[in-house]
Design a protein around this motif. Sequence first.
Motif, PDB file in Angstrom:
ATOM      1  N   THR A   1       0.847  -1.208   0.000  1.00 17.26           N
ATOM      2  CA  THR A   1       0.000   0.000   0.000  1.00 17.26           C
ATOM      3  C   THR A   1       0.873   1.245   0.000  1.00 17.26           C
ATOM      4  OG1 THR A   1      -0.149  -0.113   2.412  1.00 17.26           O
ATOM      5  CG2 THR A   1      -1.939  -1.140   1.143  1.00 17.26           C
TER       6      THR A   1
ATOM      7  N   ARG B   1       2.944  12.791  15.292  1.00 16.66           N
ATOM      8  CA  ARG B   1       1.575  12.257  15.240  1.00 16.66           C
ATOM      9  C   ARG B   1       0.862  12.487  16.557  1.00 16.66           C
ATOM     10  NH1 ARG B   1      -0.523   7.738  12.014  1.00 16.66           N
ATOM     11  NH2 ARG B   1      -2.121   6.520  13.068  1.00 16.66           N
TER      12      ARG B   1
ATOM     13  N   ASN C   1      -4.231   8.968  17.963  1.00 17.01           N
ATOM     14  CA  ASN C   1      -4.421   8.311  16.660  1.00 17.01           C
ATOM     15  C   ASN C   1      -3.709   6.949  16.657  1.00 17.01           C
ATOM     16  OD1 ASN C   1      -5.055   7.821  14.028  1.00 17.01           O
ATOM     17  ND2 ASN C   1      -3.855   9.517  13.178  1.00 17.01           N
ATOM     18  N   PRO C   2      -4.463   5.846  16.773  1.00 17.52           N
ATOM     19  CA  PRO C   2      -3.851   4.529  16.967  1.00 17.52           C
ATOM     20  C   PRO C   2      -3.110   4.006  15.739  1.00 17.52           C
ATOM     21  CG  PRO C   2      -6.218   4.332  16.633  1.00 17.52           C
ATOM     22  CD  PRO C   2      -5.933   5.798  16.731  1.00 17.52           C
TER      23      PRO C   2
ATOM     24  N   HIS D   1       0.910  -5.010  12.357  1.00 20.83           N
ATOM     25  CA  HIS D   1       1.200  -5.802  11.162  1.00 20.83           C
ATOM     26  C   HIS D   1       1.666  -7.199  11.550  1.00 20.83           C
ATOM     27  CE1 HIS D   1       1.106  -1.700   9.738  1.00 20.83           C
ATOM     28  NE2 HIS D   1       1.053  -2.132   8.493  1.00 20.83           N
TER      29      HIS D   1
ATOM     30  N   SER E   1      -9.830  -1.379  21.175  1.00 21.56           N
ATOM     31  CA  SER E   1      -9.764  -2.095  19.894  1.00 21.56           C
ATOM     32  C   SER E   1      -8.362  -2.021  19.317  1.00 21.56           C
ATOM     33  CB  SER E   1     -10.753  -1.462  18.916  1.00 21.56           C
ATOM     34  OG  SER E   1     -10.418  -0.104  18.723  1.00 21.56           O
TER      35      SER E   1
ATOM     36  N   ARG F   1      -3.390  -5.940  10.307  1.00 23.59           N
ATOM     37  CA  ARG F   1      -3.231  -6.101   8.852  1.00 23.59           C
ATOM     38  C   ARG F   1      -2.064  -7.037   8.560  1.00 23.59           C
ATOM     39  NH1 ARG F   1      -1.608  -4.203   3.676  1.00 23.59           N
ATOM     40  NH2 ARG F   1       0.113  -2.737   3.925  1.00 23.59           N
TER      41      ARG F   1
ATOM     42  N   PRO G   1       2.463   3.023  11.392  1.00 20.35           N
ATOM     43  CA  PRO G   1       1.694   3.943  10.559  1.00 20.35           C
ATOM     44  C   PRO G   1       2.431   4.115   9.236  1.00 20.35           C
ATOM     45  CG  PRO G   1       3.101   5.197  12.004  1.00 20.35           C
ATOM     46  CD  PRO G   1       3.420   3.740  12.251  1.00 20.35           C
ATOM     47  N   SER G   2       1.872   4.906   8.331  1.00 20.66           N
ATOM     48  CA  SER G   2       2.589   5.249   7.110  1.00 20.66           C
ATOM     49  C   SER G   2       3.851   6.043   7.483  1.00 20.66           C
ATOM     50  CB  SER G   2       1.694   6.061   6.176  1.00 20.66           C
ATOM     51  OG  SER G   2       1.091   7.136   6.873  1.00 20.66           O
TER      52      SER G   2
ATOM     53  N   SER H   1      -4.267   1.066   3.102  1.00 17.84           N
ATOM     54  CA  SER H   1      -5.233  -0.032   3.145  1.00 17.84           C
ATOM     55  C   SER H   1      -6.648   0.447   3.469  1.00 17.84           C
ATOM     56  CB  SER H   1      -4.803  -1.045   4.210  1.00 17.84           C
ATOM     57  OG  SER H   1      -4.801  -0.436   5.492  1.00 17.84           O
TER      58      SER H   1
ATOM     59  N   ARG I   1     -12.067   3.642   6.407  1.00 22.68           N
ATOM     60  CA  ARG I   1     -11.213   4.348   5.428  1.00 22.68           C
ATOM     61  C   ARG I   1     -11.248   3.525   4.145  1.00 22.68           C
ATOM     62  NH1 ARG I   1      -4.860   4.949   6.663  1.00 22.68           N
ATOM     63  NH2 ARG I   1      -4.902   2.715   6.198  1.00 22.68           N
TER      64      ARG I   1
ATOM     65  N   SER J   1     -12.722   5.960  12.641  1.00 21.20           N
ATOM     66  CA  SER J   1     -11.285   5.848  12.749  1.00 21.20           C
ATOM     67  C   SER J   1     -10.729   7.196  13.209  1.00 21.20           C
ATOM     68  CB  SER J   1     -10.763   5.504  11.367  1.00 21.20           C
ATOM     69  OG  SER J   1      -9.536   4.921  11.450  1.00 21.20           O
TER      70      SER J   1
ATOM     71  N   GLY K   1      -8.004   8.607  13.035  1.00 16.49           N
ATOM     72  CA  GLY K   1      -7.130   9.269  12.070  1.00 16.49           C
ATOM     73  C   GLY K   1      -7.871  10.080  11.035  1.00 16.49           C
TER      74      GLY K   1
END
Length: 336
Positions: A35, A58, A62-63, A67, A117, A121, A142-143, A181, A195, A226, A228
């Motif tokens: 992604t 950040r 923002n969670p 991965h 929660s 991914r 995160p990204s 994603s 998202r 979300s 974010g």
Amino acid sequence: MKYFNLKTENNFNSAILYAANVIKIGGVVAFPTETVYGLGADVLNEEAVKKIFAAKGRQADNPLIVHIADKNDIFKLAKNIPDWVIGLTDKYWPGPLSIVLEKQDFIPSAVTAGLESVAIRMPDNIVASELIKKSGCFIAAPSANKSGRPSPTKAQHVMADFKDEIDVVLDYDNSAIGLESTVIDGRGNYPIILRPGAVTIEMLIETCGYAESAYNKSLDIKKPLSPGMKYTHYKPKAEVLIVYGETSLMAEKINDLYKKNKNIALFSSDKLAEKTKVQKVITYQGINEAANLFYDALRLFDEQNIEIIICEEFDYKDIGEAIMNRLKKAAGEKYL
Ligand code: TXA
Ligand code: MG
């Protein structure tokens, strides 16, 4: 920061082992996924996770997405997982689908921003999965961009945003998809999209029978959103404007603007670009290539100090829904 080029040097395994060890000892590693590039740390190491927040700038509420490299690890990380979620992971993992579930107690609140929660991914990229496996950790990531900047689809983008705040960059392939994603809430009776991404609502409906979107709705609805999505994302320095309508009318509007301001750029189909006088142009063949080039185009135009980036609107279908979601944010919903 240590940089490894896994494409050209004969160091694939040793670089991954080095990076995996950095994760193990609490460092921060940027790595490719299909992604966008991610900025990863050991889920269990709160100090390391905090380094990610600090490096990106950040917001702490923002969670991060966790991965994994083995589908079955979903059972280690989450509880009360509905059967339809397993149906989706069988079909779409590894792939561009993040699923929000009830978290197991051991996951630190630094990762989930205090939520009960966790988003999980399984990326579809050999470097990402080898890094996760060799580190023996779940990787929170995160990204790999500074908050508010366009997401990175190449290692070069990561290097442009970070210097010594991060420990390692693994440079491998450019992100095949180019947009983050799809994030869904997996805690109810059907998927709710938080998202949009490459796994579309049509694909979710096909597998689960029903799905809803929550990202276009106002923030006060009862359904979980979300965190974010409330922040302004994906913003280049230039002003972004969306153009839509019949090709010759769009071309007319663009050429009118170009008469007044030569420092503009265009991200569009060939068909539109050919009809305009704009010199700085990035074009694509079809929607998937557009998704793939979008963030790179925003960054390239910024490097050229463009004042206004005009982007042609996309049909809200397939990955067009996800591109429009990012594009409208980048443009602050402004149209030419
Ligand atoms: O494709 C991707 O998802 C990339 C690659 C690196 O995997 N990651 C990514 O992460 O885009 P990030 O942090 O830029 O975006 C994660 C999104 C944010 O909007 C965040 O609020 C949401 O997922 N999120 C994470 N955990 C959540 C949770 N427990 N509940 C609701 N939303 C969550
Ligand atoms: Mg991001």
